[in-house]
Design an enzyme around this catalytic site. Structure first.
Site, PDB file in Angstrom:
ATOM      1  N   GLU A   1       9.509  -7.801  -3.168  1.00 51.21           N
ATOM      2  CA  GLU A   1       9.498  -9.027  -2.343  1.00 51.21           C
ATOM      3  C   GLU A   1      10.518  -8.939  -1.208  1.00 51.21           C
ATOM      4  O   GLU A   1      11.185  -9.910  -0.869  1.00 51.21           O
ATOM      5  CB  GLU A   1       9.697 -10.286  -3.198  1.00 51.21           C
ATOM      6  CG  GLU A   1       8.468 -10.576  -4.041  1.00 51.21           C
ATOM      7  CD  GLU A   1       8.498 -11.918  -4.734  1.00 51.21           C
ATOM      8  OE1 GLU A   1       8.892 -12.904  -4.104  1.00 51.21           O
ATOM      9  OE2 GLU A   1       8.127 -11.947  -5.914  1.00 51.21           O
TER      10      GLU A   1
ATOM     11  N   GLU B   1       0.858  -1.203   0.000  1.00 50.98           N
ATOM     12  CA  GLU B   1       0.000   0.000   0.000  1.00 50.98           C
ATOM     13  C   GLU B   1       0.888   1.244   0.000  1.00 50.98           C
ATOM     14  O   GLU B   1       2.073   1.157   0.321  1.00 50.98           O
ATOM     15  CB  GLU B   1      -0.893   0.002   1.248  1.00 50.98           C
ATOM     16  CG  GLU B   1      -1.845  -1.174   1.255  1.00 50.98           C
ATOM     17  CD  GLU B   1      -2.784  -1.179   2.457  1.00 50.98           C
ATOM     18  OE1 GLU B   1      -2.761  -0.205   3.252  1.00 50.98           O
ATOM     19  OE2 GLU B   1      -3.537  -2.155   2.580  1.00 50.98           O
ATOM     20  N   PRO B   2       0.287   2.397  -0.310  1.00 56.42           N
ATOM     21  CA  PRO B   2       1.108   3.611  -0.366  1.00 56.42           C
ATOM     22  C   PRO B   2       1.889   3.865   0.934  1.00 56.42           C
ATOM     23  O   PRO B   2       3.005   4.353   0.903  1.00 56.42           O
ATOM     24  CB  PRO B   2       0.083   4.719  -0.632  1.00 56.42           C
ATOM     25  CG  PRO B   2      -1.033   4.022  -1.361  1.00 56.42           C
ATOM     26  CD  PRO B   2      -1.099   2.634  -0.789  1.00 56.42           C
TER      27      PRO B   2
ATOM     28  N   ASP C   1       7.770 -17.236   0.922  1.00 56.36           N
ATOM     29  CA  ASP C   1       8.771 -18.248   1.264  1.00 56.36           C
ATOM     30  C   ASP C   1       9.046 -19.171   0.067  1.00 56.36           C
ATOM     31  O   ASP C   1      10.170 -19.625  -0.129  1.00 56.36           O
ATOM     32  CB  ASP C   1       8.255 -19.075   2.456  1.00 56.36           C
ATOM     33  CG  ASP C   1       9.380 -19.599   3.317  1.00 56.36           C
ATOM     34  OD1 ASP C   1      10.203 -18.782   3.763  1.00 56.36           O
ATOM     35  OD2 ASP C   1       9.436 -20.823   3.528  1.00 56.36           O
TER      36      ASP C   1
ATOM     37  N   ARG D   1      10.392 -16.318  -3.030  1.00 51.82           N
ATOM     38  CA  ARG D   1      11.514 -15.392  -2.845  1.00 51.82           C
ATOM     39  C   ARG D   1      12.787 -15.909  -3.501  1.00 51.82           C
ATOM     40  O   ARG D   1      13.522 -15.141  -4.127  1.00 51.82           O
ATOM     41  CB  ARG D   1      11.722 -15.157  -1.352  1.00 51.82           C
ATOM     42  CG  ARG D   1      12.610 -14.003  -1.063  1.00 51.82           C
ATOM     43  CD  ARG D   1      12.489 -13.561   0.384  1.00 51.82           C
ATOM     44  NE  ARG D   1      11.495 -12.526   0.565  1.00 51.82           N
ATOM     45  CZ  ARG D   1      10.816 -12.321   1.705  1.00 51.82           C
ATOM     46  NH1 ARG D   1      11.032 -13.086   2.750  1.00 51.82           N
ATOM     47  NH2 ARG D   1       9.959 -11.338   1.794  1.00 51.82           N
TER      48      ARG D   1
HETATM   49  C1  LIG Z   1       8.745  -3.253 -10.056  1.00 49.33           C
HETATM   50  C2  LIG Z   1       8.006  -3.519  -8.765  1.00 49.33           C
HETATM   51  C3  LIG Z   1       7.034  -4.517  -8.729  1.00 49.33           C
HETATM   52  C4  LIG Z   1       6.306  -4.744  -7.553  1.00 49.33           C
HETATM   53  N1  LIG Z   1       5.300  -5.686  -7.563  1.00 49.33           N
HETATM   54  C5  LIG Z   1       4.537  -5.845  -6.448  1.00 49.33           C
HETATM   55  C6  LIG Z   1       3.412  -6.738  -6.459  1.00 49.33           C
HETATM   56  O1  LIG Z   1       3.122  -7.416  -7.457  1.00 49.33           O
HETATM   57  N2  LIG Z   1       2.641  -6.820  -5.351  1.00 49.33           N
HETATM   58  C7  LIG Z   1       2.900  -6.093  -4.227  1.00 49.33           C
HETATM   59  O2  LIG Z   1       2.151  -6.216  -3.253  1.00 49.33           O
HETATM   60  N3  LIG Z   1       3.953  -5.225  -4.175  1.00 49.33           N
HETATM   61  C8  LIG Z   1       4.773  -5.091  -5.259  1.00 49.33           C
HETATM   62  N4  LIG Z   1       5.837  -4.218  -5.245  1.00 49.33           N
HETATM   63  C9  LIG Z   1       6.079  -3.424  -4.046  1.00 49.33           C
HETATM   64  C10 LIG Z   1       7.340  -3.810  -3.307  1.00 49.33           C
HETATM   65  O3  LIG Z   1       7.182  -5.030  -2.654  1.00 49.33           O
HETATM   66  C11 LIG Z   1       7.690  -2.639  -2.365  1.00 49.33           C
HETATM   67  O4  LIG Z   1       8.091  -1.558  -3.185  1.00 49.33           O
HETATM   68  C12 LIG Z   1       8.784  -3.002  -1.382  1.00 49.33           C
HETATM   69  O5  LIG Z   1       8.312  -3.918  -0.423  1.00 49.33           O
HETATM   70  C13 LIG Z   1       9.326  -1.761  -0.660  1.00 49.33           C
HETATM   71  O6  LIG Z   1       8.278  -1.023  -0.144  1.00 49.33           O
HETATM   72  P1  LIG Z   1       8.221   0.573  -0.403  1.00 49.33           P
HETATM   73  O7  LIG Z   1       8.336   0.814  -1.853  1.00 49.33           O
HETATM   74  O8  LIG Z   1       7.016   1.077   0.299  1.00 49.33           O
HETATM   75  O9  LIG Z   1       9.525   1.137   0.276  1.00 49.33           O
HETATM   76  P2  LIG Z   1       9.747   1.423   1.843  1.00 49.33           P
HETATM   77  O10 LIG Z   1       9.049   0.402   2.651  1.00 49.33           O
HETATM   78  O11 LIG Z   1       9.466   2.856   2.089  1.00 49.33           O
HETATM   79  O12 LIG Z   1      11.295   1.153   1.976  1.00 49.33           O
HETATM   80  C14 LIG Z   1      12.245   2.005   1.350  1.00 49.33           C
HETATM   81  C15 LIG Z   1      13.641   1.526   1.674  1.00 49.33           C
HETATM   82  O13 LIG Z   1      13.875   1.564   3.069  1.00 49.33           O
HETATM   83  C16 LIG Z   1      14.822   0.583   3.414  1.00 49.33           C
HETATM   84  N5  LIG Z   1      14.274  -0.251   4.493  1.00 49.33           N
HETATM   85  C17 LIG Z   1      13.007  -0.692   4.602  1.00 49.33           C
HETATM   86  N6  LIG Z   1      12.880  -1.450   5.719  1.00 49.33           N
HETATM   87  C18 LIG Z   1      14.085  -1.481   6.318  1.00 49.33           C
HETATM   88  C19 LIG Z   1      14.596  -2.076   7.508  1.00 49.33           C
HETATM   89  N7  LIG Z   1      13.803  -2.836   8.293  1.00 49.33           N
HETATM   90  N8  LIG Z   1      15.891  -1.868   7.831  1.00 49.33           N
HETATM   91  C20 LIG Z   1      16.681  -1.111   7.040  1.00 49.33           C
HETATM   92  N9  LIG Z   1      16.259  -0.527   5.898  1.00 49.33           N
HETATM   93  C21 LIG Z   1      14.989  -0.700   5.540  1.00 49.33           C
HETATM   94  C22 LIG Z   1      15.088  -0.245   2.142  1.00 49.33           C
HETATM   95  O14 LIG Z   1      16.270   0.232   1.527  1.00 49.33           O
HETATM   96  C23 LIG Z   1      13.901   0.070   1.286  1.00 49.33           C
HETATM   97  O15 LIG Z   1      14.158  -0.088  -0.088  1.00 49.33           O
HETATM   98  C24 LIG Z   1       6.592  -3.985  -6.390  1.00 49.33           C
HETATM   99  C25 LIG Z   1       7.585  -2.991  -6.446  1.00 49.33           C
HETATM  100  C26 LIG Z   1       8.279  -2.765  -7.600  1.00 49.33           C
HETATM  101  C27 LIG Z   1       9.323  -1.666  -7.620  1.00 49.33           C
END
Ligand SMILES: Cc1cc2nc3c(=O)[nH]c(=O)nc-3n(C[C@H](O)[C@H](O)[C@H](O)COP(=O)(O)OP(=O)(O)OC[C@H]3O[C@@H](n4cnc5c(N)ncnc54)[C@H](O)[C@@H]3O)c2cc1C
Length: 382
Positions: A364, A129-130, A240, A243
Site C-alpha cells: 500500500e 503487476e510484475p 485513502d 492506508r
Molecule cells: C505481503 C504483501 C502483500 C501485498 N498485497 C497486495 C494486494 O493485495 N494487492 C496489490 O495490488 N498489491 C499487493 N502487494 C504489492 C505491493 O503493493 C507492492 O509490492 C508495492 O507497491 C511495491 O511495489 P514493488 O514490489 O513492485 O516494488 P518497486 O515498485 O520495485 O519498489 C521497490 C522499492 O523502491 C523504492 N521506491 C519505489 N518508488 C520510489 C520513489 N518514488 N522514491 C524513492 N524510492 C522509491 C521503495 O523502497 C520500494 O520498496 C503486496 C505486497 C506484499 C509484500
C-alpha cells in the site's frame, strides 16, 4: 493488559470504546488460530470474524447505508494485530478487497457485500503487476471492450488472498488516455474462465498470496466499477480510506511488543535484580512507549479526520502509515533485543512480530513513496 488510555482521547466516541473492549475479549478467547495451513487458517478466520459480526464495518451495509467508519476499522485492526497478524490480514482484506464496490459500485454490484460482511465470500484487491508496483500508473494489463463485455489479459502479482478469494477487484488498462487516466476497475469472480493462479508466493510471515494470470478472461460490461478511465482515481480513493488502517495494524504489533517487553523486564532476573531495574532497559521501554503513543496519535488523527468528512486525507494517512510502520519495526526490534535468545526463537511471539511487521513498510505504498506523497502535500500547500 495493554494500555487503553488512548481510548479516552477526543477522537473516539463511546461506541469505539465499547468495540475495543468487546473485541479484545473475543480475541482473548478465540485467537490465535493454528497457522500451519495458512489458506485454511485464513478461511477459518474470515468465517469466524463474519459469524460473530466483526466484518460488518469492512463494507457498506446496503440495508442501512452510511460511510465507512475509519476509526472502527483502525481500532479493529489494532486489536486483532495485537493477538494474531493473520486475523488482522483476514479482516483488512475484506475491506480493501471490496472498498471500490462500497465507494463506487452500483446497487447490483453491491450484492457481494452482504456475503463479504458475513464472512461467506473472500475478497481481494488486484492492482500490482510484475513491472508496476510503486509505479502503478504504468500497468500493462488490458481490458478490451468486446460486445457486451470486456476481455482481460495480463498478470497481477502479490495479490493478498490470491488463491482463496471468491472475488477480485481488478484494475486494467482500457486506454481512454495514457498513464493513470486510462485505467478502469472491474469485479472479477474467481471462477471466471481464463483467470488462473500462476504462482503462490511464500513470504517471511505466511499469508495467502499469489500471482494471477488473465488469459482472455471475459467479464460482462456490468462488471465495470464507475466509468471507463476512473480506475486509478478509484484505487487511490480506496487506499485513502485503508492506508491509515495499515498504520493501525503496525500499532497493534508494536503495542504487543511493548507489552511483552514490560512483562519480560519485570519477570527476568539479571545481576541479582529484576531486569526492569536496569536504567538502560528503562530507556528502551520509554522509547518504545513514546513511539507507540506518537504512532497512535497519527493513526487516529488520520482516521478521525476522514470520519469528520474530509474528502481526502492523503497527507494524514501517509504520515500515519509511514510513521506507525517504520517505528513499529524499531519497537519490535528492541523487543527482540530485550528478550535475548528467546527473542529469535522460532514461533516466539516477538519473533513472529518481527516477521509480520516487515511487509507493512512495503505494501500500500512503500515508506519511500509515503515520503514523496507527504513532501508533495507539504510543498503544494506552501
Ligand atoms: C505481503 C504483501 C502483500 C501485498 N498485497 C497486495 C494486494 O493485495 N494487492 C496489490 O495490488 N498489491 C499487493 N502487494 C504489492 C505491493 O503493493 C507492492 O509490492 C508495492 O507497491 C511495491 O511495489 P514493488 O514490489 O513492485 O516494488 P518497486 O515498485 O520495485 O519498489 C521497490 C522499492 O523502491 C523504492 N521506491 C519505489 N518508488 C520510489 C520513489 N518514488 N522514491 C524513492 N524510492 C522509491 C521503495 O523502497 C520500494 O520498496 C503486496 C505486497 C506484499 C509484500
Amino acid at each position: 493488559m495493554s494500555d487503553r488510555s488512548f481510548l479516552n482521547w477526543p477522537f473516539f466516541e463511546d461506541r469505539h470504546r465499547a468495540l475495543a473492549e468487546q473485541l479484545d475479549a473475543w480475541c482473548a478467547k478465540n485467537l490465535p488460530v493454528d497457522h500451519h495451513d495458512v489458506d485454511a487458517a485464513c478461511r477459518e478466520l474470515v468465517a469466524m470474524l463474519g459469524r460473530d459480526g466483526w466484518l460488518k464495518p469492512t463494507a457498506l451495509d446496503t440495508d442501512n447505508p452510511g460511510p465507512l467508519d475509519v476509526r472502527t476499522l483502525c481500532i479493529t485492526r489494532e486489536t486483532l494485530a495485537r493477538y494474531d497478524g493473520l486475523a488482522d490480514f483476514a479482516f483488512a482484506m475484506q475491506g480493501l478487497g471490496t472498498g471500490a464496490i462500497t465507494l463506487f459500485g452500483t446497487a447490483d454490484q453491491q450484492h457481494w457485500l452482504a456475503d463479504t460482511r458475513a464472512g461467506k465470500a473472500i475478497a481481494a484487491f488486484a492492482l500490482t503487476e510484475p513491472r508496476s508496483g510503486s509505479d502503478v500508473a504504468n500497468m500493462e494489463m488490458t481490458a478490451v471492450r468486446d460486445g457486451d463485455g470486456y476481455v482481460l489479459s495480463g498478470e497481477k502479482t502479490w495479490i493478498s488472498n490470491g488463491g482463496i478469494a471468491d472475488l477480485y477487484v481488478v484494475f486494467a488498462r482500457t486506454g481512454e488516455a495514457p498513464g493513470a487516466k486510462g485505467v478502469s476497475a472491474f469485479i472479477v469472480p474467481a471462477k471466471t474462465a481464463g483467470l488462473s493462479i500462476a504462482e503462490r508466493l511464500e513470504t517471511i510471515a505466511p499469508h495467502p498470496l499469489a500471482r494471477l494470470s488473465f488469459d482472455k478472461a471475459r467479464v460482462p460490461a456490468a462488471s465495470l466499477i464507475g466509468k471507463p478511465g476512473d480506475g486509478f482515481r478509484i484505487a487511490m480513493s480506496v487506499l485513502d480510506v485503508f492506508r491509515s488502517t495499515v498504520g493501525a495494524a503496525a500499532l497493534g504489533f508494536a503495542r504487543r511488543a511493548l507489552d511483552e517487553s514490560v512483562s519480560r523486564a519485570a519477570e527476568r532476573e539479571l545481576f541479582g535484580a529484576p531486569m526492569a531495574d536496569l536504567q538502560m532497559v528503562q530507556g528502551h521501554i520509554a522509547d518504545m512507549a513514546l513511539d507507540v503513543d506518537a504512532a497512535a496519535l497519527l493513526v487516529y488523527r488520520a482516521a478521525w479526520t476522514k470520519d469528520m468528512g474530509a474528502v481526502r486525507v492523503t497527507r494524514e494517512a501517509a504520515m500515519a502509515k509511514l510513521f506507525a510502520t517504520d517505528r513499529a519495526q524499531e519497537v519490535i526490534d528492541t523487543a527482540v533485543q530485550l528478550h535475548g535468545g528467546d527473542g529469535v526463537r522460532k514461533d516466539h511471539i516477538v519473533e513472529s512480530l518481527y516477521r509480520e511487521i516487515r511487509a507493512l513498510r512495503i505494501y500500500e505504498g512503500a515508506s519511500d513513496v509515503q515520503k514523496v506523497v507527504i513532501a508533495r502535500q507539504v510543498m503544494g500547500s506552501a
